[in-house]
Design a protein around this motif. Structure first.
Motif, PDB file in Angstrom:
ATOM      1  N   UNK A  26      50.597  96.059  29.254  1.00  0.00           N
ATOM      2  CA  UNK A  26      49.694  96.802  28.370  1.00  0.00           C
ATOM      3  C   UNK A  26      50.374  98.069  27.838  1.00  0.00           C
ATOM      4  N   UNK A  27      51.052  98.794  28.712  1.00  0.00           N
ATOM      5  CA  UNK A  27      51.736 100.025  28.308  1.00  0.00           C
ATOM      6  C   UNK A  27      52.855  99.718  27.323  1.00  0.00           C
ATOM      7  N   UNK A  28      53.601  98.645  27.563  1.00  0.00           N
ATOM      8  CA  UNK A  28      54.657  98.245  26.635  1.00  0.00           C
ATOM      9  C   UNK A  28      54.074  97.991  25.246  1.00  0.00           C
ATOM     10  N   UNK A  29      52.994  97.241  25.180  1.00  0.00           N
ATOM     11  CA  UNK A  29      52.391  96.924  23.884  1.00  0.00           C
ATOM     12  C   UNK A  29      51.862  98.181  23.194  1.00  0.00           C
ATOM     13  N   UNK A  30      51.271  99.089  23.960  1.00  0.00           N
ATOM     14  CA  UNK A  30      50.784 100.346  23.398  1.00  0.00           C
ATOM     15  C   UNK A  30      51.931 101.170  22.832  1.00  0.00           C
ATOM     16  N   UNK A  31      53.060 101.205  23.546  1.00  0.00           N
ATOM     17  CA  UNK A  31      54.216 101.978  23.077  1.00  0.00           C
ATOM     18  C   UNK A  31      54.801 101.386  21.795  1.00  0.00           C
ATOM     19  N   UNK A  32      54.856 100.060  21.700  1.00  0.00           N
ATOM     20  CA  UNK A  32      55.355  99.408  20.478  1.00  0.00           C
ATOM     21  C   UNK A  32      54.429  99.741  19.316  1.00  0.00           C
ATOM     22  N   UNK A  33      53.115  99.630  19.539  1.00  0.00           N
ATOM     23  CA  UNK A  33      52.145  99.943  18.480  1.00  0.00           C
ATOM     24  C   UNK A  33      52.255 101.402  18.051  1.00  0.00           C
ATOM     25  N   UNK A  34      52.392 102.308  19.014  1.00  0.00           N
ATOM     26  CA  UNK A  34      52.493 103.733  18.706  1.00  0.00           C
ATOM     27  C   UNK A  34      53.734 104.026  17.875  1.00  0.00           C
ATOM     28  N   UNK A  35      54.859 103.417  18.241  1.00  0.00           N
ATOM     29  CA  UNK A  35      56.100 103.635  17.492  1.00  0.00           C
ATOM     30  C   UNK A  35      55.963 103.113  16.060  1.00  0.00           C
ATOM     31  N   UNK A  36      55.408 101.912  15.896  1.00  0.00           N
ATOM     32  CA  UNK A  36      55.252 101.350  14.560  1.00  0.00           C
ATOM     33  C   UNK A  36      54.272 102.168  13.725  1.00  0.00           C
ATOM     34  N   UNK A  37      53.242 102.692  14.356  1.00  0.00           N
ATOM     35  CA  UNK A  37      52.269 103.539  13.656  1.00  0.00           C
ATOM     36  C   UNK A  37      52.938 104.799  13.109  1.00  0.00           C
ATOM     37  N   UNK A  38      53.935 105.304  13.835  1.00  0.00           N
ATOM     38  CA  UNK A  38      54.687 106.482  13.384  1.00  0.00           C
ATOM     39  C   UNK A  38      55.759 106.122  12.358  1.00  0.00           C
ATOM     40  N   UNK A  39      55.923 104.837  12.066  1.00  0.00           N
ATOM     41  CA  UNK A  39      56.947 104.405  11.125  1.00  0.00           C
ATOM     42  C   UNK A  39      58.295 104.159  11.766  1.00  0.00           C
ATOM     43  N   UNK A  40      58.345 104.150  13.102  1.00  0.00           N
ATOM     44  CA  UNK A  40      59.602 103.914  13.814  1.00  0.00           C
ATOM     45  C   UNK A  40      59.719 102.432  14.176  1.00  0.00           C
ATOM     46  N   UNK A  41      60.921 101.901  14.081  1.00  0.00           N
ATOM     47  CA  UNK A  41      61.178 100.526  14.492  1.00  0.00           C
ATOM     48  C   UNK A  41      61.524 100.493  15.978  1.00  0.00           C
ATOM     49  N   UNK A  42      61.280  99.353  16.630  1.00  0.00           N
ATOM     50  CA  UNK A  42      61.582  99.183  18.051  1.00  0.00           C
ATOM     51  C   UNK A  42      62.618  98.071  18.168  1.00  0.00           C
ATOM     52  N   UNK A  43      63.784  98.393  18.740  1.00  0.00           N
ATOM     53  CA  UNK A  43      64.881  97.437  18.864  1.00  0.00           C
ATOM     54  C   UNK A  43      65.065  97.037  20.323  1.00  0.00           C
ATOM     55  N   UNK A  44      64.998  95.742  20.602  1.00  0.00           N
ATOM     56  CA  UNK A  44      65.213  95.217  21.945  1.00  0.00           C
ATOM     57  C   UNK A  44      66.408  94.273  21.877  1.00  0.00           C
ATOM     58  N   UNK A  45      67.566  94.763  22.280  1.00  0.00           N
ATOM     59  CA  UNK A  45      68.805  94.001  22.182  1.00  0.00           C
ATOM     60  C   UNK A  45      68.689  92.649  22.868  1.00  0.00           C
ATOM     61  N   UNK A  46      69.078  91.601  22.156  1.00  0.00           N
ATOM     62  CA  UNK A  46      69.039  90.251  22.684  1.00  0.00           C
ATOM     63  C   UNK A  46      67.685  89.569  22.536  1.00  0.00           C
TER      64      UNK A  46
END
Length: 97
Positions: A26-46
């Protein structure tokens, strides 16, 4: 596969309690949503990237009223899988018929 299935699989593989895994997912998904809401991309290598795509303004049709409408420019979330992820899926997925 649902979120509950993912939590169960992780819990079984790691031996961590389901409650802790659920909170982590749940926390992971919230952090991804928060980053995208701020206009930041989330990169997970591999694995891949959660990115914000910009859609340009375009003209659309309301077919029920037979009118033209302007769809304003907007941003949408998207996922772009990593090349290794794509190759693994191409080579290993068996299509269900």
């Amino acid at each position: 596969m649902t979120k509950a299935d993912i939590v169960t699989e992780i819990s079984e593989e790691t031996g961590i309690e389901k409650v802790m895994v659920q909170a982590t997912v749940e926390t992971f998904m919230e952090q991804v949503k928060a980053a995208l809401t701020k206009g930041e991309n989330v990169y997970l290598r591999g694995f891949g990237s959660f990115i914000v795509k910009k859609r340009a303004e375009k003209t659309g049709r309301n077919i029920s009223k037979n009118t033209t409408i302007i769809i304003p420019a907007h941003n949408i979330p998207a996922f772009k899988p990593a090349k290794t992820f794509v190759n693994d899926v191409k080579e290993n997925v068996k299509v269900k018929k």
